[in-house]
Write an enzyme that holds these catalytic residues in place. Structure first.
Site: not given
Ligand code: PAF
Length: 291
Positions: A36, A60, A151
């Site tokens: 991050h 999700q 991702d």
């Molecule tokens: O990659 C992530 O952490 C999540 O899928 C996101 C993009 C913040 C959406 O909740």
């Protein structure tokens, strides 16, 4: 750093900025780590203001147990963001993101993109990602939004969504950050024991092996078999998929395509923690890594 918890405080904050000031958004689900940090640093470098969102998005998660166990470390995250120099953090409660709980949620479909790999194994996952990311983009209205290449399929989905909905934002992708052992950083790593972490390093080593085999001309069917054999020898790893995609259109490929970049993608359980990883292999005669 400003702490924002509802839509109107985000709008007040962003509208105070002059039109010339560019905002970068880093959407996250918290449990922040060096991966991050790389997203935040890229945003801080390219924008006048950086807003990070922290929201564990329930829509999700196709597995309620996975949602329950997802690490939540808000106190640590706020300190982390202060240290990095983030300007504001948006931490909405569920009722801000999904005020009409009883209503049917909008379902998003992404054609072949949500039928393979993560889409195939986590039904509804990308609809939830699309929904929450489109809400975050609409609330913050950033000039740029930052996502990690770990991702990879999510990136392709978000790019498609932004194109289809004509959302005015530049989607920026940031390379995977790894531990010295090669393990891709992920909030889920917090749930691995030290032995499991050791086992998990096999994923990246196997991706590197696949890349080497590809580069010396071994066909993809053989590589796939070799990879599955290697990973199944390792007790403690349960492979969910190992596939090869063309980066251009994110289609699965069965035969070598040396004209464009491809990616080897893997998802596997180590203990009860589901991990994903990938490696992008650039086209044969280019050193450029596009994505
Ligand atoms: O990659 C992530 O952490 C999540 O899928 C996101 C993009 C913040 C959406 O909740």
């Amino acid at each position: 750093m400003k702490l924002l918890q509802d839509v109107s405080s985000v709008r007040n904050f962003t509208q105070k900025q002059t039109a010339k000031q560019e905002i970068g958004l880093v959407p996250t689900m918290g449990a922040l780590h060096r991966g991050h940090r790389a997203l935040l640093e890229a945003s801080l470098q390219n924008n006048d203001l950086t807003i990070c969102s922290i929201y564990v998005n329930p829509t999700q998660f196709n597995n309620p147990d996975d949602l329950d166990k997802y690490p939540r470390t808000l106190e640590h995250d706020l300190k982390f963001l202060e240290e990095v120099g983030c300007d504001a953090v948006f931490c909405p409660p569920n009722q801000v993101m999904y005020p009409k709980k009883e209503q049917q949620l909008l379902q998003l479909s992404f054609g072949h993109l949500d039928k393979i790999l993560e889409g195939q194994h986590r039904p509804g996952h990308f609809s939830g990602v699309g929904l929450v990311v489109s809400k975050l983009l609409n609330i913050v209205q950033p000039r740029r939004a930052y996502f990690g290449q770990k991702d990879l399929q999510q990136l392709a989905i978000i790019r498609q969504m932004v194109r289809e909905f004509c959302i005015s934002v530049e989607i920026m992708s940031v390379p995977i950050v790894r531990e010295a052992s090669g393990l891709a950083l992920s909030s889920r790593n917090q749930r691995l024991s030290s032995e499991e972490k050791q086992v998990a390093t096999q994923l990246y080593r196997t991706l590197l092996f696949a890349q080497q085999q590809y580069e010396i001309g071994i066909d993809l069917t053989t590589i796939k078999q070799q990879v599955l054999d290697r990973l199944s020898r390792d007790t403690g790893i349960r492979v969910e998929y190992f596939e090869v995609v063309r980066i251009d259109d994110f289609h699965l490929i069965e035969e070598a395509d040396k004209s464009g970049a491809i990616a080897f993608c893997v998802a596997a359980y180590v203990g009860d923690v589901r991990l994903i990883d990938n490696i992008i292999v650039p086209p044969a005669k280019s050193t450029q890594q596009e994505h």
